[in-house]
Motif scaffolding. Structure first.
Motif, short mmCIF file in Angstrom:
data_model
loop_
_atom_site.label_atom_id
_atom_site.label_comp_id
_atom_site.label_asym_id
_atom_site.label_seq_id
_atom_site.Cartn_x
_atom_site.Cartn_y
_atom_site.Cartn_z
N ASN A 25 59.16 39.39 45.71
CA ASN A 25 58.98 39.17 44.27
C ASN A 25 58.48 37.74 44.02
O ASN A 25 58.37 36.94 44.95
CB ASN A 25 60.29 39.44 43.50
CG ASN A 25 61.43 38.61 44.05
OD1 ASN A 25 61.26 37.42 44.36
ND2 ASN A 25 62.60 39.22 44.21
N LYS A 26 58.24 37.42 42.74
CA LYS A 26 57.66 36.11 42.40
C LYS A 26 58.67 34.97 42.57
O LYS A 26 58.29 33.82 42.75
CB LYS A 26 57.11 36.14 40.98
CG LYS A 26 55.93 37.09 40.82
CD LYS A 26 55.45 37.19 39.38
CE LYS A 26 54.32 38.23 39.29
NZ LYS A 26 53.86 38.42 37.91
N LEU A 27 59.95 35.31 42.49
CA LEU A 27 60.99 34.29 42.68
C LEU A 27 60.97 33.78 44.12
O LEU A 27 61.10 32.59 44.39
CB LEU A 27 62.37 34.87 42.33
CG LEU A 27 63.58 33.98 42.56
CD1 LEU A 27 63.61 32.83 41.56
CD2 LEU A 27 64.88 34.79 42.42
N LEU A 28 60.80 34.71 45.06
CA LEU A 28 60.71 34.33 46.47
C LEU A 28 59.29 33.87 46.81
O LEU A 28 59.06 33.25 47.84
CB LEU A 28 61.05 35.52 47.36
CG LEU A 28 62.50 35.98 47.39
CD1 LEU A 28 62.60 37.29 48.17
CD2 LEU A 28 63.38 34.93 48.04
N ARG A 32 59.76 27.34 50.75
CA ARG A 32 59.06 26.11 51.19
C ARG A 32 60.03 25.02 51.62
O ARG A 32 59.85 24.41 52.67
CB ARG A 32 58.16 25.59 50.05
CG ARG A 32 57.43 24.28 50.37
CD ARG A 32 56.71 23.73 49.15
NE ARG A 32 57.63 23.41 48.08
CZ ARG A 32 58.33 22.28 47.97
NH1 ARG A 32 58.20 21.35 48.88
NH2 ARG A 32 59.15 22.08 46.95
N THR A 33 61.08 24.80 50.79
CA THR A 33 61.98 23.68 51.07
C THR A 33 62.83 23.90 52.32
O THR A 33 63.44 22.97 52.83
CB THR A 33 62.92 23.40 49.88
OG1 THR A 33 63.56 24.63 49.53
CG2 THR A 33 62.15 22.85 48.69
N GLU A 34 62.89 25.15 52.81
CA GLU A 34 63.66 25.43 54.03
C GLU A 34 62.74 25.57 55.24
O GLU A 34 63.20 25.90 56.33
CB GLU A 34 64.47 26.72 53.87
CG GLU A 34 65.57 26.67 52.82
CD GLU A 34 66.70 25.71 53.18
OE1 GLU A 34 67.02 25.61 54.38
OE2 GLU A 34 67.24 25.05 52.29
N ALA A 35 61.44 25.34 55.04
CA ALA A 35 60.49 25.59 56.13
C ALA A 35 60.64 24.59 57.27
O ALA A 35 60.96 23.42 57.05
CB ALA A 35 59.07 25.55 55.59
N ASP A 36 60.39 25.06 58.49
CA ASP A 36 60.39 24.19 59.66
C ASP A 36 59.14 23.31 59.64
O ASP A 36 58.21 23.57 58.87
CB ASP A 36 60.41 25.06 60.92
CG ASP A 36 59.23 26.02 60.93
OD1 ASP A 36 58.17 25.65 61.45
OD2 ASP A 36 59.35 27.13 60.36
N GLU A 37 59.14 22.32 60.53
CA GLU A 37 58.02 21.36 60.54
C GLU A 37 56.66 22.01 60.81
O GLU A 37 55.65 21.59 60.27
CB GLU A 37 58.26 20.31 61.63
CG GLU A 37 59.25 19.25 61.26
CD GLU A 37 59.41 18.27 62.41
OE1 GLU A 37 58.69 17.25 62.44
OE2 GLU A 37 60.24 18.53 63.31
N LEU A 38 56.65 23.05 61.68
CA LEU A 38 55.36 23.62 62.08
C LEU A 38 54.74 24.50 61.00
O LEU A 38 53.53 24.47 60.79
CB LEU A 38 55.53 24.43 63.38
CG LEU A 38 54.25 24.74 64.13
CD1 LEU A 38 53.66 23.49 64.76
CD2 LEU A 38 54.48 25.80 65.21
N THR A 39 55.57 25.27 60.30
CA THR A 39 55.01 26.15 59.26
C THR A 39 54.86 25.43 57.93
O THR A 39 54.12 25.88 57.05
CB THR A 39 55.87 27.42 59.03
OG1 THR A 39 57.18 27.02 58.64
CG2 THR A 39 55.92 28.30 60.27
N TYR A 40 55.56 24.31 57.76
CA TYR A 40 55.56 23.62 56.46
C TYR A 40 54.15 23.38 55.87
O TYR A 40 53.89 23.72 54.72
CB TYR A 40 56.34 22.29 56.53
CG TYR A 40 56.50 21.69 55.16
CD1 TYR A 40 57.47 22.17 54.29
CD2 TYR A 40 55.65 20.69 54.69
CE1 TYR A 40 57.60 21.66 53.00
CE2 TYR A 40 55.78 20.18 53.41
CZ TYR A 40 56.76 20.67 52.58
OH TYR A 40 56.87 20.18 51.31
#
Ligand SMILES: [Zn+2]
Length: 417
Positions: A316-319, A266-274
């Motif tokens: 996995n749940k971590l990702l 989530r924290t690395e997501a681009d503006e459009l997919t965020y």
């Protein structure tokens, strides 16, 4: 207003018996430790058992807090005043309807930048120098703050002359650090530009979670990832990293910083997919509190929704569902991030009536932007409520149209659609 709100919160909390509150605090402590432990062992069963208790505790509190709001609306409005399930549903439905087709289309298209860029390593000392440069541009000097180092970056305001931020350095993550710095300094600027009379009082800070996030995201995304700012940044990057950067054009950097991708974090997501990373979490919370989902099924539901939006499934749940720390301390926080992003677009539209901030970004000049935000948003600190500040600054109630149009215009142009 803020004092009335503080009073309202305290009165509300007093309705919950002390032993229940104590129990809740114990569960949060245990859940936070369990989340940390599960990250290392990858055994999430211990965290899930605490999460069951946390969900039960939250539901338990509803019977004491029932009044103006009921059920899940109690959780949501505790995090963001006035924003109920109905309001979030309307915002998220609109985003799904208008933005999801664009996300799906772009995910089938080839990358627009030289992907060798993702394999480059960037010396950390030089990254620290870049951090300093960005802070100087944004007006965040050593006299009013410092950028410390941590694993999960955050900002801490002490008084209106001392607001400290943090970042995280990794040789492979130059841009992640750079934008994290812009984000946290955005938060810091909000508090530093509060009316100085509010310094170190209950009125210092941001009007709400979403308002605070609207400011950090404004600096990070709306300005920092703009074509104009990257035009300004490119020669600086070439100067600091001459060997690595000689292989990449300005277009490579711009498209890389605005790459639409179905990665998991989530924290690395681009503006459009965020917003979709947020919608997934929001839907899970909603189903949990409407008794339509149980904790043991969160991971399956997360993967199902991720597949629906992005066409892939976390391994996995971590990702996947437990990558964020938030659920170890409560619920209702995630939607404020998307709401904040949407509010940024409304602020931008209003600012553009006065001047064009992107012209300033060509020179890395943040002075007019800072001054505008101070005058229309920051100076109020917590003395006004979220929607009051929005109305003062933009002359309107919350209007998601600005966000949807901003995303569509920006990404259709980038991907020539
Ligand atoms: Zn933030």
């Amino acid at each position: 207003m803020a004092i009335a709100k503080e009073y309202e919160d305290i009165t509300k909390q007093r309705r919950i018996p002390v032993d229940i509150i104590t129990k809740g605090m114990r569960i949060v402590n245990e859940a936070s430790l369990a989340w940390e432990e599960a990250r290392t062992s990858l055994d999430y069963s211990i965290f899930e058992s605490k999460l069951v208790k946390l969900v039960d505790y939250e539901k338990d509190c509803y019977k004491y807090l029932d009044g103006k709001y009921h059920g899940f609306d109690i959780t949501l409005t505790e995090m963001e005043d006035d924003f109920t399930e109905e309001k979030y549903d309307s915002l998220f439905n609109e985003i799904e309807k208008e933005i999801l087709p664009l996300v799906k289309k772009i995910l089938t298209m080839p990358k627009k930048y030289n992907i060798e860029l993702t394999k480059e390593k960037f010396d950390i000392d030089k990254q620290r120098k870049l951090t300093k440069k960005i802070c100087d541009l944004m007006g965040y000097s050593n006299e009013v703050g410092v950028v410390g180092e941590t694993i999960h970056p955050f900002t801490n305001g002490i008084n209106s002359c001392d607001v400290r931020t943090t970042t995280r350095y990794d040789e492979s993550l130059l841009f992640s650090n750079l934008y994290s710095v812009m984000h946290e300094v955005g938060h810091a600027t909000y508090e530093l530009q509060n009316n100085s009379e509010f310094s170190a009082t209950a009125l210092m800070g941001g009007a709400s979670c979403a308002l605070h996030e609207s400011q950090s995201r404004f600096y990070e995304n709306y300005l920092g990832r703009s074509r104009e700012f990257i035009e300004f940044l490119y020669p600086i990057l070439k100067e600091v990293y001459p060997t690595q950067m000689e292989k990449y054009t300005l277009d490579d950097i711009y498209y890389y910083c605005n790459d639409v991708s179905n990665q998991f974090t989530r924290t690395e997501a681009d503006e459009l997919t965020y917003p979709f990373h947020i919608i997934i979490r929001y839907k899970i919370e909603k189903e949990l509190f409407h008794n339509e989902l149980t904790v043991d099924k969160i991971s399956d539901r997360f993967n199902e929704l991720f597949m629906e939006y992005f066409g892939v499934k976390p391994k996995n749940k971590l990702l996947g569902c437990y990558q964020d720390v938030h659920w170890s301390s409560g619920f209702g926080y995630f939607p404020t991030y998307a709401l904040g992003s949407a509010m940024s677009a409304q602020f931008l539209a209003s600012m553009e009536k006065d001047f064009n901030p992107f012209t300033d970004m060509k020179n890395g000049d943040f002075k007019r932007v800072n001054a505008w935000l101070k005058e229309h948003v920051h100076k109020y600190g917590k003395s006004k409520k979220n929607l009051e500040v929005l109305k003062i600054a933009t002359g309107e109630d919350f209007n998601p149209r600005y966000y949807i149009d901003y995303l569509k215009n920006k990404f259709k142009k980038i991907y020539n659609i």
